[in-house]
Design a protein around this motif. Sequence first.
Motif, PDB file in Angstrom:
ATOM      1  N   GLU A  11     -19.169  38.726  44.770  1.00  0.00           N
ATOM      2  CA  GLU A  11     -19.191  37.258  44.395  1.00  0.00           C
ATOM      3  C   GLU A  11     -18.885  37.083  42.830  1.00  0.00           C
ATOM      4  O   GLU A  11     -18.081  36.053  42.691  1.00  0.00           O
ATOM      5  CB  GLU A  11     -20.578  36.714  44.635  1.00  0.00           C
ATOM      6  CG  GLU A  11     -21.023  36.517  46.344  1.00  0.00           C
ATOM      7  CD  GLU A  11     -20.307  35.587  46.864  1.00  0.00           C
ATOM      8  OE1 GLU A  11     -20.138  34.333  46.426  1.00  0.00           O
ATOM      9  OE2 GLU A  11     -19.741  35.741  47.868  1.00  0.00           O
ATOM     10  N   ILE A  12     -19.443  37.802  42.073  1.00  0.00           N
ATOM     11  CA  ILE A  12     -19.262  37.632  40.731  1.00  0.00           C
ATOM     12  C   ILE A  12     -17.669  37.861  40.526  1.00  0.00           C
ATOM     13  O   ILE A  12     -16.942  37.451  39.700  1.00  0.00           O
ATOM     14  CB  ILE A  12     -19.988  38.736  39.599  1.00  0.00           C
ATOM     15  CG1 ILE A  12     -21.255  38.202  39.940  1.00  0.00           C
ATOM     16  CG2 ILE A  12     -19.628  38.402  38.365  1.00  0.00           C
ATOM     17  CD1 ILE A  12     -22.503  39.038  39.327  1.00  0.00           C
ATOM     18  N   THR A  13     -17.170  39.091  41.123  1.00  0.00           N
ATOM     19  CA  THR A  13     -15.716  39.531  40.857  1.00  0.00           C
ATOM     20  C   THR A  13     -14.880  38.135  41.445  1.00  0.00           C
ATOM     21  O   THR A  13     -13.830  37.677  40.651  1.00  0.00           O
ATOM     22  CB  THR A  13     -15.554  40.589  41.488  1.00  0.00           C
ATOM     23  OG1 THR A  13     -16.563  41.645  41.293  1.00  0.00           O
ATOM     24  CG2 THR A  13     -14.272  41.308  41.565  1.00  0.00           C
ATOM     25  N   LYS A  14     -15.093  37.745  42.530  1.00  0.00           N
ATOM     26  CA  LYS A  14     -14.483  36.594  43.010  1.00  0.00           C
ATOM     27  C   LYS A  14     -14.572  35.303  42.072  1.00  0.00           C
ATOM     28  O   LYS A  14     -13.300  34.850  41.874  1.00  0.00           O
ATOM     29  CB  LYS A  14     -15.264  36.209  44.417  1.00  0.00           C
ATOM     30  CG  LYS A  14     -14.207  36.154  45.654  1.00  0.00           C
ATOM     31  CD  LYS A  14     -14.842  36.031  46.955  1.00  0.00           C
ATOM     32  CE  LYS A  14     -15.702  34.870  47.227  1.00  0.00           C
ATOM     33  NZ  LYS A  14     -16.409  35.027  48.520  1.00  0.00           N
ATOM     34  N   GLN A  24     -12.244  36.071  31.271  1.00  0.00           N
ATOM     35  CA  GLN A  24     -13.191  36.262  32.351  1.00  0.00           C
ATOM     36  C   GLN A  24     -14.567  35.983  32.123  1.00  0.00           C
ATOM     37  O   GLN A  24     -15.584  36.114  32.760  1.00  0.00           O
ATOM     38  CB  GLN A  24     -12.828  37.579  32.971  1.00  0.00           C
ATOM     39  CG  GLN A  24     -11.401  37.754  33.233  1.00  0.00           C
ATOM     40  CD  GLN A  24     -11.085  37.770  34.677  1.00  0.00           C
ATOM     41  OE1 GLN A  24     -11.483  38.447  35.514  1.00  0.00           O
ATOM     42  NE2 GLN A  24     -10.243  36.710  35.111  1.00  0.00           N
ATOM     43  N   LYS A  25     -14.744  36.045  30.666  1.00  0.00           N
ATOM     44  CA  LYS A  25     -16.076  35.778  30.097  1.00  0.00           C
ATOM     45  C   LYS A  25     -16.655  34.707  30.632  1.00  0.00           C
ATOM     46  O   LYS A  25     -17.930  34.229  30.849  1.00  0.00           O
ATOM     47  CB  LYS A  25     -16.188  35.955  28.582  1.00  0.00           C
ATOM     48  CG  LYS A  25     -17.560  35.875  28.099  1.00  0.00           C
ATOM     49  CD  LYS A  25     -17.751  36.048  26.530  1.00  0.00           C
ATOM     50  CE  LYS A  25     -18.971  35.845  26.033  1.00  0.00           C
ATOM     51  NZ  LYS A  25     -19.184  35.904  24.415  1.00  0.00           N
ATOM     52  N   SER A  26     -15.906  33.612  30.742  1.00  0.00           N
ATOM     53  CA  SER A  26     -16.289  32.278  31.337  1.00  0.00           C
ATOM     54  C   SER A  26     -17.073  32.352  32.554  1.00  0.00           C
ATOM     55  O   SER A  26     -17.629  31.413  32.830  1.00  0.00           O
ATOM     56  CB  SER A  26     -14.889  31.556  31.797  1.00  0.00           C
ATOM     57  OG  SER A  26     -14.431  30.685  30.444  1.00  0.00           O
ATOM     58  N   ALA A  31     -22.106  33.824  36.929  1.00  0.00           N
ATOM     59  CA  ALA A  31     -22.526  35.326  37.356  1.00  0.00           C
ATOM     60  C   ALA A  31     -24.048  35.558  37.178  1.00  0.00           C
ATOM     61  O   ALA A  31     -24.815  36.082  37.922  1.00  0.00           O
ATOM     62  CB  ALA A  31     -21.873  36.204  36.471  1.00  0.00           C
ATOM     63  N   LEU A  32     -24.569  34.823  36.045  1.00  0.00           N
ATOM     64  CA  LEU A  32     -25.969  35.083  35.706  1.00  0.00           C
ATOM     65  C   LEU A  32     -26.837  34.354  36.879  1.00  0.00           C
ATOM     66  O   LEU A  32     -27.953  34.685  37.111  1.00  0.00           O
ATOM     67  CB  LEU A  32     -26.407  34.693  34.404  1.00  0.00           C
ATOM     68  CG  LEU A  32     -26.023  35.635  33.119  1.00  0.00           C
ATOM     69  CD1 LEU A  32     -26.285  34.956  31.971  1.00  0.00           C
ATOM     70  CD2 LEU A  32     -26.444  36.921  33.359  1.00  0.00           C
ATOM     71  N   HIS A  33     -26.412  33.282  37.332  1.00  0.00           N
ATOM     72  CA  HIS A  33     -27.221  32.324  38.245  1.00  0.00           C
ATOM     73  C   HIS A  33     -27.274  33.164  39.405  1.00  0.00           C
ATOM     74  O   HIS A  33     -28.198  33.555  40.239  1.00  0.00           O
ATOM     75  CB  HIS A  33     -26.402  30.979  38.436  1.00  0.00           C
ATOM     76  CG  HIS A  33     -26.832  30.111  37.597  1.00  0.00           C
ATOM     77  ND1 HIS A  33     -28.118  29.741  37.210  1.00  0.00           N
ATOM     78  CD2 HIS A  33     -26.059  29.567  36.733  1.00  0.00           C
ATOM     79  CE1 HIS A  33     -28.070  28.665  36.401  1.00  0.00           C
ATOM     80  NE2 HIS A  33     -26.831  28.438  35.901  1.00  0.00           N
TER      81      HIS A  33
END
Lengths: 167, 321, 444
Positions: A11-14, A24-26, A31-33
């Motif tokens: 999911e994070i990769t997506k 991508q740091k955006s 991602a943390l959620h």
Amino acid sequence: MSILSSNTIQEITKLKSRYPDDRQKSALLPALHLAQAEQGWLPVQAMDEVAEVLDIQPIEVYEVATFYTMFHVKKVGKFVIEVCRTGPCCTVGAEEFVQYMEEKLNIKVGETTEDGLITLKTVECLAACGTGPVLQIGPEYIYQENMTKKKFDDLIEELKIKGLKDV
Amino acid sequence: MNNLKVTIDGKSIEVPPGTTILQAARMIGENYPPAMCYYTPLKETGGKCRVCLVKVTQGSEANPRPMPKLVASCLTRVEHGMVIENETSPEVLEARKGVVEFLLINHPLDCPVCDQAGECDLQNLSYKHGTESTRYEEGRREFDKIDLGENIQLHMTRCILCYRCVYTADQLTNKRVHGVINRGDVSEISTYIQNAIDNDFSGNIIDVCPVGALTDKKYRFKQRVWFSKPFYAHRECDKCKGEAVAWVKNNDVIRVTARKNKFGEVLDFICNNCRFEHKNMNDWTIGEPYEMDNDSVITTNKYKVLDHSPAVNVDAKFVSE
Amino acid sequence: MSKKILLQHINVPGIHTLETYVAHGGYQSLKKAFSMSPDEVTEEVKKSGLRGRGGAGFPTGMKWSFLDKKSEKPRYLVCNADESEPGTFKDRYLMQHIPHALIEGMITSSYALGARTSYIYVRGEMMNVIQILEKAIQESYKAGYLGNNILGSNYSLDLYVHPGGGAYICGEETALLESLEGKRGNPRNKPPFPAVWGLYGCPTVVNNVETIADVPWIVNNGGEAYAAIGVGKSTGTKLISACGNINKPGVYEIELGVTVEDFIYSDQYCGGIPNGKKLKAVVAGGSSVPILPAELILRTINGEPRLMTYESLSDGGFVSGTMLGSGGFIVYDEDQCIVRNLWNFTRFYHHESCGQCSPCREGTGWMEKVLHRIEYGHGKMSDIDLLVDIAKKIEGKTICPLGEAAAWPVASAIRHFRHEFEEHVRNPESCCKRHLHRSMELVH
């Protein structure tokens, strides 16, 4: 051995595709959620794994996770009840309501019940000032508005049953 | 492009486009605004401490309107015909007094036991712009001391959150392990998890720190800075230029730091090998007494006359090689 | 009845779905906009006199025209849906009930600005709203309103929702951009402004939810028609979220120009004060704006009836006026304690300060501690002027407007209710009764 599930990693990769290639740091906050929704909180290893997926340094994740109040970097109860403590809610009884919550749960704000089921936190304005007192429970964060003692009693019963079911 | 004319406290100078008000004031050379977070050798610094605020009474020749608020001189670029008040503006001095007070309310004021005393920018700033007493009666925030590896100690209680050490790590090394965590007045410099800041240039975070938050563990409590004598020193080094300052006491090098300009900014960053591992007089080619030209308790002239003091035996072997 | 632009169909069942939204005239503005040049769309927004609905009230068309069009870099439109100003809950209401109003506005506005990727930054706490928006965006892609070559116009747009993480400061537009880049929400020093150096260093416009949702109506009906609504430079309608001691808290769309008295007492709006209590004070535009006592919120110092407009509310400057701000309208009845309320708000700003610049980082905490002392019966008379002085030393000295937001409530509460602070100092016993419970005290 990673602690985040392959599903969450995927999911994070997506998520990364939403932002320009070199930015991508955006994807860090979403991602943390995701990581927190899976883990219940953000242990260091989970943050390190997020750093790896986003190709950033772990400290960049720690800096961000500790800045935003939604992220729990210390272990919390199965359910985190976050109740608004800001002015407008206080004009309609939020202070008395928080006091009742403490009595009912037999803990102080910031503490977790002995059975590890509920952590009680106060938060600042949730943008629900017309329907206070208001609280929310992660990871879905559905608002519970116009809270009363009765509604809170019912909610706790519900959480107790839900907590047992999930175990 | 033509140079831009700018007037600060009644003194005019012409500067190239892109020059900031602070740089222009430093070019004029006297009564320039103080700077606690801005640091010329580090990109992106500045704007945070707010001690360099000045008043722009005329924006430019083309648009003479004054700017509505005080501006951070370290980041605001001059325009042609700009007129600025720094120390001639009571408003600026009052604001600066306020900022100094803010910087001090949570500072431990532990100068008597702080290694930075004597070369501390906050100490100098308070002498010049602060008030004698404080109106702050509440408790001060405290943090535990943290070892960032074998060479550096972090004393967060003294930190003013200038972010310089973070930019240093970002810009001098490729893997930053420390940063600013938490937020608001409980923000802190930290590695978050127990971690040593361990790379060839990590020691420079000590030199850029304006206060006693980051100190040299190998020098801690060895000596008051004003009892040691700084000399230009050089050694051949494959990691850095090897151009440093050796702080000498009784023929021992008790500390090595980078050389700084008159504004307290490092000229060339030095490596940890030079800084921490070469404490013998023989390791260095010792030159002239090190010139210091700022407002510090220890000033250059004092050392020039101390050349023959018994404390330092400046004989031929210092400059042997 | 007041003219409705945003909430006209709020009670239509299923208005949150694309089908129902389109059936009620939704997405009409796209075709109209694509038949115009981007600059023509901007021109209509300029003509409308629309002003930023997030709080600052800056003319939207002018903000758009500042966008650096010479730059080769991509341009971005970012919607500020980080609604966190205490007293403000209009954007959440709108997004939750009519998500397509925002999405349609994002498309027409992005077209006008030449943005090919746009983001809606929603505060993380509103997970529910985020899900509603995600679903609506999917619907919109499917219907061909988003994605490649929208409605055969050759214009393409990707739109994403981005969740925040819990930080009021991210409502400040440059902090929001930092946060969107995956960093701490530290506001940037300005200049450069986002129009030149915004998201990823590219030209960017950041607009509030309500502002963007107003654009389709302006495109459909023309800027002049919008400007015909309202009074003077306060054109159009405004969402006001009303809360506190009123009979009917909620979100109201008003034509700018309604009198404050009407807004508070009319059954069409707040419906008056409950339990026959008297009006004591109002914070008219979100917690950051100056508080006004009843007599000054109802009438200006010159005795004119106060109107719900940018100009009328700020009549009298900071001596006797306030601001329309975000439209967060908080009403206090005679039983409310100004000192306790101010301490609460100051705790909020202390908690929400990013900690980057020294006056805000240190000053907000200091003010909170002094106010806590006064509220809990340990205050001194000199503390009152100390507060005024600390506020003065924060205001105008900080990187971002949070400094002012923290200073103005303190300055105005003491200006208009000094006697109440003095009473707390003189009679600590009476105010100690207000200690409702310990857990609401400073927790850090």
